[in-house]
Design a protein around this motif. Structure first.
Motif, PDB file in Angstrom:
ATOM      1  N   UNK A   8       0.830  -1.204   0.000  1.00 52.34           N
ATOM      2  CA  UNK A   8       0.000   0.000   0.000  1.00 52.34           C
ATOM      3  C   UNK A   8       0.867   1.257   0.000  1.00 52.34           C
ATOM      4  N   UNK A   9       1.953   1.235   0.776  1.00 54.13           N
ATOM      5  CA  UNK A   9       2.863   2.381   0.817  1.00 54.13           C
ATOM      6  C   UNK A   9       3.535   2.581  -0.535  1.00 54.13           C
ATOM      7  N   UNK A  10       3.913   1.491  -1.192  1.00 61.06           N
ATOM      8  CA  UNK A  10       4.536   1.595  -2.513  1.00 61.06           C
ATOM      9  C   UNK A  10       3.585   2.222  -3.520  1.00 61.06           C
ATOM     10  N   UNK A  11       2.311   1.859  -3.450  1.00 58.89           N
ATOM     11  CA  UNK A  11       1.318   2.461  -4.346  1.00 58.89           C
ATOM     12  C   UNK A  11       1.204   3.954  -4.078  1.00 58.89           C
ATOM     13  N   UNK A  12       1.245   4.353  -2.812  1.00 58.43           N
ATOM     14  CA  UNK A  12       1.165   5.774  -2.463  1.00 58.43           C
ATOM     15  C   UNK A  12       2.369   6.537  -2.978  1.00 58.43           C
ATOM     16  N   UNK A  13       3.540   5.930  -2.863  1.00 55.08           N
ATOM     17  CA  UNK A  13       4.756   6.569  -3.353  1.00 55.08           C
ATOM     18  C   UNK A  13       4.662   6.758  -4.865  1.00 55.08           C
ATOM     19  N   UNK A  14       4.211   5.719  -5.562  1.00 55.14           N
ATOM     20  CA  UNK A  14       4.074   5.814  -7.022  1.00 55.14           C
ATOM     21  C   UNK A  14       3.045   6.866  -7.414  1.00 55.14           C
ATOM     22  N   UNK A  18       3.854  10.072  -9.656  1.00 56.99           N
ATOM     23  CA  UNK A  18       3.100  10.316 -10.895  1.00 56.99           C
ATOM     24  C   UNK A  18       2.408  11.677 -10.877  1.00 56.99           C
ATOM     25  N   UNK A  19       1.860  12.052  -9.727  1.00 56.75           N
ATOM     26  CA  UNK A  19       1.192  13.342  -9.615  1.00 56.75           C
ATOM     27  C   UNK A  19       2.178  14.481  -9.889  1.00 56.75           C
ATOM     28  N   UNK A  20       3.360  14.400  -9.301  1.00 57.66           N
ATOM     29  CA  UNK A  20       4.368  15.425  -9.508  1.00 57.66           C
ATOM     30  C   UNK A  20       4.831  15.454 -10.969  1.00 57.66           C
ATOM     31  N   UNK A  21       5.079  14.271 -11.541  1.00 59.17           N
ATOM     32  CA  UNK A  21       5.521  14.199 -12.942  1.00 59.17           C
ATOM     33  C   UNK A  21       4.464  14.761 -13.887  1.00 59.17           C
ATOM     34  N   UNK A  62      10.934  11.911  -7.922  1.00 54.81           N
ATOM     35  CA  UNK A  62      10.199  11.839  -9.181  1.00 54.81           C
ATOM     36  C   UNK A  62      10.214  10.442  -9.792  1.00 54.81           C
ATOM     37  N   UNK A  63      11.182   9.642  -9.438  1.00 58.92           N
ATOM     38  CA  UNK A  63      11.256   8.270  -9.935  1.00 58.92           C
ATOM     39  C   UNK A  63      10.548   7.292  -9.000  1.00 58.92           C
ATOM     40  N   UNK A  75       7.110  21.999  -0.580  1.00 61.59           N
ATOM     41  CA  UNK A  75       7.941  22.887  -1.398  1.00 61.59           C
ATOM     42  C   UNK A  75       7.880  22.512  -2.874  1.00 61.59           C
ATOM     43  N   UNK A  76       7.910  21.219  -3.179  1.00 66.50           N
ATOM     44  CA  UNK A  76       7.824  20.794  -4.577  1.00 66.50           C
ATOM     45  C   UNK A  76       6.481  21.181  -5.185  1.00 66.50           C
ATOM     46  N   UNK A  77       5.416  21.041  -4.409  1.00 62.74           N
ATOM     47  CA  UNK A  77       4.092  21.462  -4.874  1.00 62.74           C
ATOM     48  C   UNK A  77       4.111  22.953  -5.176  1.00 62.74           C
ATOM     49  N   UNK A  78       4.751  23.732  -4.313  1.00 61.49           N
ATOM     50  CA  UNK A  78       4.832  25.177  -4.514  1.00 61.49           C
ATOM     51  C   UNK A  78       5.639  25.500  -5.780  1.00 61.49           C
ATOM     52  N   UNK A  79       6.735  24.819  -5.992  1.00 65.69           N
ATOM     53  CA  UNK A  79       7.542  25.032  -7.198  1.00 65.69           C
ATOM     54  C   UNK A  79       6.704  24.751  -8.446  1.00 65.69           C
ATOM     55  N   UNK A  80       5.789  23.799  -8.337  1.00 68.79           N
ATOM     56  CA  UNK A  80       4.933  23.430  -9.463  1.00 68.79           C
ATOM     57  C   UNK A  80       3.657  24.284  -9.523  1.00 68.79           C
TER      58      UNK A  80
END
Length: 96
Positions: A8-14, A18-21, A62-63, A75-80
């Motif tokens: 479940x954690x791996x799915x959340x990480x992915x 994906x959302x950021x990418x 991102x990977x 911070x990454x959300x803010x940059x985006x």
């Protein structure tokens, strides 16, 4: 990848990765653009931030190979061009 993380954690990480990418793609931003923006954001707060020192961390996020800390994610959300909001919902009603 994160070998000890539950599925479940791996799915959340992915999903996070994906959302950021997807957002970066919408904006036409490369990972290097994001690294530079992230460093600018940190420098504006008075923190030391060199792209060469932040590049690997951001690439791994991102990977989907690492989970960002909450402040890094924000911070990454803010940059985006976004922001993180929390909405609390009343789950119980108190009667007097």
């Amino acid at each position: 990848m994160l070998p000890q993380a539950p599925p479940k954690a791996l799915r959340s990480i992915r999903m996070l990765s994906e959302m950021l990418k997807n957002r970066a793609d919408e904006l036409g931003m490369s990972k290097n653009d994001i690294v530079l923006g992230y460093c600018e954001l940190l420098k504006a707060r008075g923190e030391e931030a060199k792209p060469v020192n932040k590049r690997n961390m951001i690439y791994r996020i991102f990977e989907g190979k690492t989970v960002p800390r909450l402040d890094t994610f924000k911070d990454l959300i803010q940059v985006l061009g976004g922001e993180v909001k929390v909405t609390w919902k009343q789950e119980t009603e108190v009667k007097l």
